[in-house]
Design a protein around this motif. Structure first.
Motif, PDB file in Angstrom:
ATOM      1  N   ASN A  24       0.809  -1.210   0.000  1.00  0.00           N
ATOM      2  CA  ASN A  24       0.000   0.000   0.000  1.00  0.00           C
ATOM      3  C   ASN A  24       0.846   1.266   0.000  1.00  0.00           C
ATOM      4  OD1 ASN A  24      -2.803  -1.113   0.313  1.00  0.00           O
ATOM      5  ND2 ASN A  24      -1.848  -2.010   2.108  1.00  0.00           N
ATOM      6  N   SER A  25       0.305   2.282  -0.641  1.00  0.00           N
ATOM      7  CA  SER A  25       1.002   3.558  -0.708  1.00  0.00           C
ATOM      8  C   SER A  25      -0.011   4.689  -0.871  1.00  0.00           C
ATOM      9  CB  SER A  25       1.966   3.565  -1.900  1.00  0.00           C
ATOM     10  OG  SER A  25       2.568   4.837  -2.044  1.00  0.00           O
ATOM     11  N   SER A  26       0.407   5.882  -0.547  1.00  0.00           N
ATOM     12  CA  SER A  26      -0.419   7.061  -0.821  1.00  0.00           C
ATOM     13  C   SER A  26      -0.003   7.700  -2.150  1.00  0.00           C
ATOM     14  CB  SER A  26      -0.285   8.076   0.313  1.00  0.00           C
ATOM     15  OG  SER A  26       1.070   8.448   0.480  1.00  0.00           O
ATOM     16  N   SER A  27       1.032   7.133  -2.768  1.00  0.00           N
ATOM     17  CA  SER A  27       1.529   7.667  -4.039  1.00  0.00           C
ATOM     18  C   SER A  27       1.002   6.853  -5.207  1.00  0.00           C
ATOM     19  CB  SER A  27       3.063   7.624  -4.066  1.00  0.00           C
ATOM     20  OG  SER A  27       3.621   8.416  -3.046  1.00  0.00           O
ATOM     21  N   VAL A  28       0.918   7.487  -6.357  1.00  0.00           N
ATOM     22  CA  VAL A  28       0.513   6.815  -7.589  1.00  0.00           C
ATOM     23  C   VAL A  28       1.762   6.337  -8.320  1.00  0.00           C
ATOM     24  CG1 VAL A  28      -0.621   7.095  -9.832  1.00  0.00           C
ATOM     25  CG2 VAL A  28      -1.566   8.232  -7.800  1.00  0.00           C
ATOM     26  N   PHE A  29       1.706   5.121  -8.823  1.00  0.00           N
ATOM     27  CA  PHE A  29       2.828   4.549  -9.548  1.00  0.00           C
ATOM     28  C   PHE A  29       2.429   4.236 -10.993  1.00  0.00           C
ATOM     29  CE2 PHE A  29       5.808   4.207  -6.165  1.00  0.00           C
ATOM     30  CZ  PHE A  29       5.050   4.076  -5.010  1.00  0.00           C
ATOM     31  N   SER A  30       3.371   4.410 -11.896  1.00  0.00           N
ATOM     32  CA  SER A  30       3.108   4.104 -13.300  1.00  0.00           C
ATOM     33  C   SER A  30       3.123   2.587 -13.526  1.00  0.00           C
ATOM     34  CB  SER A  30       4.130   4.789 -14.202  1.00  0.00           C
ATOM     35  OG  SER A  30       5.435   4.454 -13.806  1.00  0.00           O
ATOM     36  N   SER A  31       3.838   1.878 -12.713  1.00  0.00           N
ATOM     37  CA  SER A  31       3.803   0.415 -12.763  1.00  0.00           C
ATOM     38  C   SER A  31       4.219  -0.105 -11.394  1.00  0.00           C
ATOM     39  CB  SER A  31       4.745  -0.140 -13.838  1.00  0.00           C
ATOM     40  OG  SER A  31       6.092   0.044 -13.469  1.00  0.00           O
ATOM     41  N   LEU A  32       3.889  -1.350 -11.152  1.00  0.00           N
ATOM     42  CA  LEU A  32       4.258  -1.949  -9.880  1.00  0.00           C
ATOM     43  C   LEU A  32       4.734  -3.367 -10.150  1.00  0.00           C
ATOM     44  CD1 LEU A  32       2.719  -1.098  -6.583  1.00  0.00           C
ATOM     45  CD2 LEU A  32       3.371  -3.469  -6.959  1.00  0.00           C
ATOM     46  N   GLN A  33       5.783  -3.749  -9.467  1.00  0.00           N
ATOM     47  CA  GLN A  33       6.374  -5.060  -9.683  1.00  0.00           C
ATOM     48  C   GLN A  33       6.425  -5.834  -8.377  1.00  0.00           C
ATOM     49  OE1 GLN A  33      10.220  -4.219 -11.504  1.00  0.00           O
ATOM     50  NE2 GLN A  33       9.296  -2.478 -12.542  1.00  0.00           N
ATOM     51  N   TRP A  34       6.457  -7.139  -8.510  1.00  0.00           N
ATOM     52  CA  TRP A  34       6.657  -8.026  -7.360  1.00  0.00           C
ATOM     53  C   TRP A  34       7.903  -8.873  -7.602  1.00  0.00           C
ATOM     54  CZ3 TRP A  34       4.038  -8.217  -2.779  1.00  0.00           C
ATOM     55  CH2 TRP A  34       2.833  -7.503  -2.699  1.00  0.00           C
ATOM     56  N   TYR A  35       8.693  -8.998  -6.548  1.00  0.00           N
ATOM     57  CA  TYR A  35       9.907  -9.788  -6.579  1.00  0.00           C
ATOM     58  C   TYR A  35       9.874 -10.808  -5.438  1.00  0.00           C
ATOM     59  CZ  TYR A  35      12.003  -6.189  -9.606  1.00  0.00           C
ATOM     60  OH  TYR A  35      12.277  -5.316 -10.640  1.00  0.00           O
ATOM     61  N   ARG A  36      10.617 -11.895  -5.633  1.00  0.00           N
ATOM     62  CA  ARG A  36      10.843 -12.851  -4.546  1.00  0.00           C
ATOM     63  C   ARG A  36      12.351 -12.977  -4.349  1.00  0.00           C
ATOM     64  NH1 ARG A  36       7.990 -18.035  -5.434  1.00  0.00           N
ATOM     65  NH2 ARG A  36       9.743 -18.680  -6.733  1.00  0.00           N
ATOM     66  N   GLN A  37      12.758 -12.920  -3.102  1.00  0.00           N
ATOM     67  CA  GLN A  37      14.173 -13.016  -2.767  1.00  0.00           C
ATOM     68  C   GLN A  37      14.395 -14.190  -1.827  1.00  0.00           C
ATOM     69  OE1 GLN A  37      15.814  -9.588  -0.753  1.00  0.00           O
ATOM     70  NE2 GLN A  37      17.919 -10.224  -1.103  1.00  0.00           N
ATOM     71  N   GLU A  38      15.359 -15.028  -2.179  1.00  0.00           N
ATOM     72  CA  GLU A  38      15.727 -16.155  -1.334  1.00  0.00           C
ATOM     73  C   GLU A  38      17.049 -15.841  -0.650  1.00  0.00           C
ATOM     74  OE1 GLU A  38      15.288 -19.913  -3.217  1.00  0.00           O
ATOM     75  OE2 GLU A  38      13.455 -19.313  -4.257  1.00  0.00           O
ATOM     76  N   PRO A  39      17.321 -16.504   0.473  1.00  0.00           N
ATOM     77  CA  PRO A  39      18.548 -16.181   1.232  1.00  0.00           C
ATOM     78  C   PRO A  39      19.805 -16.284   0.381  1.00  0.00           C
ATOM     79  CG  PRO A  39      17.105 -17.609   2.515  1.00  0.00           C
ATOM     80  CD  PRO A  39      16.493 -17.516   1.152  1.00  0.00           C
ATOM     81  N   GLY A  40      20.642 -15.269   0.495  1.00  0.00           N
ATOM     82  CA  GLY A  40      21.905 -15.276  -0.230  1.00  0.00           C
ATOM     83  C   GLY A  40      21.806 -14.930  -1.693  1.00  0.00           C
ATOM     84  N   GLU A  41      20.626 -14.533  -2.127  1.00  0.00           N
ATOM     85  CA  GLU A  41      20.434 -14.200  -3.543  1.00  0.00           C
ATOM     86  C   GLU A  41      19.787 -12.830  -3.688  1.00  0.00           C
ATOM     87  OE1 GLU A  41      22.315 -17.534  -4.681  1.00  0.00           O
ATOM     88  OE2 GLU A  41      21.551 -15.957  -6.025  1.00  0.00           O
ATOM     89  N   GLY A  42      19.823 -12.318  -4.905  1.00  0.00           N
ATOM     90  CA  GLY A  42      19.141 -11.071  -5.171  1.00  0.00           C
ATOM     91  C   GLY A  42      17.670 -11.297  -5.474  1.00  0.00           C
ATOM     92  N   PRO A  43      16.866 -10.245  -5.400  1.00  0.00           N
ATOM     93  CA  PRO A  43      15.438 -10.377  -5.751  1.00  0.00           C
ATOM     94  C   PRO A  43      15.281 -10.804  -7.209  1.00  0.00           C
ATOM     95  CG  PRO A  43      15.873  -8.311  -4.605  1.00  0.00           C
ATOM     96  CD  PRO A  43      17.201  -8.894  -4.945  1.00  0.00           C
ATOM     97  N   VAL A  44      14.257 -11.611  -7.454  1.00  0.00           N
ATOM     98  CA  VAL A  44      13.946 -12.070  -8.809  1.00  0.00           C
ATOM     99  C   VAL A  44      12.554 -11.584  -9.176  1.00  0.00           C
ATOM    100  CG1 VAL A  44      13.578 -14.076 -10.284  1.00  0.00           C
ATOM    101  CG2 VAL A  44      15.424 -14.104  -8.594  1.00  0.00           C
TER     102      VAL A  44
END
Lengths: 111, 114
Positions: A24-44
């Motif tokens: 949730n946010s009070s700001s408007v976004f042009s797009s929104l993404q979801w990532y999953r991050q596992e231990p020791g790795e970067g978000p995917v």
């Protein structure tokens, strides 16, 4: 300044249960993404939603962008241990040069 | 082939030292970034850079400086390391010129300052 607040912060459920994570946010976004991050790795990157009200499905994961483009949700059906990880939403604002990440939801699915 | 690679994976160093973290992307993306992830897993932008401009987050101390020898590389140099610099640093890239806003992240560098 944390523009995107996720809830819950922590979630521990049994295998087979359903769950929803909110961003949730009070700001408007042009797009929104979801990532999953596992231990020791970067978000995917999992998905990008662009249009207000848009719904995208990725197997057992359903992503929705709010009509006003200020919020999003991630719903997981029949969670599996492999879904365990840190889920991050991230918003892209028009004119900005980078993504703004949410506060994160740490999901644990117990076999 | 790793799309975004950063080295080293782990870095332990003493206060006051100067260190660098390297990042390379082979995706042909036009923009690269450095993010810092704190102990609460919050990702905060430090820099974004494409072949035209460097955007610096004003909250980043000037001890941190990005260096880009070419479009595929964005290294992070840190002077006079402090205990509070301990964190995981992520490099990422995207192709904003193509309107593709999804980021590809490296696997992170865990920096520990002792």
């Amino acid at each position: 300044t944390q523009l995107l607040k996720q809830s819950p912060q922590f979630l521990s459920i049994q295998e087979g249960e359903n769950l929803t994570v909110y961003c949730n946010s009070s700001s408007v976004f042009s797009s929104l993404q979801w990532y999953r991050q596992e231990p020791g790795e970067g978000p995917v990157l999992l998905v990008t939603v662009v249009t207000g009200g848009e719904v995208k499905k990725l197997k057992r994961l359903t992503f929705q962008f709010g009509d006003a483009r200020k919020d999003s949700s991630l719903h997981i059906t029949a969670a599996q241990p492999g879904d365990t990880g840190l889920y991050l939403c991230a918003g892209d604002k028009t004119g900005a040069n980078n993504l703004f990440f949410g506060t994160g939801t740490r999901l644990t699915v117990i076999p | 082939d790793t799309a975004v690679s950063q080295t080293p994976k782990y870095l332990v160093t003493q206060m006051g030292n100067d260190k660098s973290i390297k990042c390379e992307q082979n995706l042909g993306h036009d923009t690269m970034y450095w993010y810092k992830q704190d102990s609460k897993k919050f990702l905060k932008i430090m820099f974004s850079y494409n072949n035209k401009e460097l955007i610096i987050n004003e909250t980043v101390p000037n001890r941190f400086s990005p260096k880009s020898p070419d479009k595929a590389h964005l290294n992070l140099h840190i002077n006079s390391l402090e205990l509070g610099d301990s964190a995981v640093y992520f490099c990422a890239s995207s192709d904003r010129g193509q309107g593709l806003y999804g980021y590809t992240f490296g696997s992170g560098t865990r920096l520990t300052v002792v």
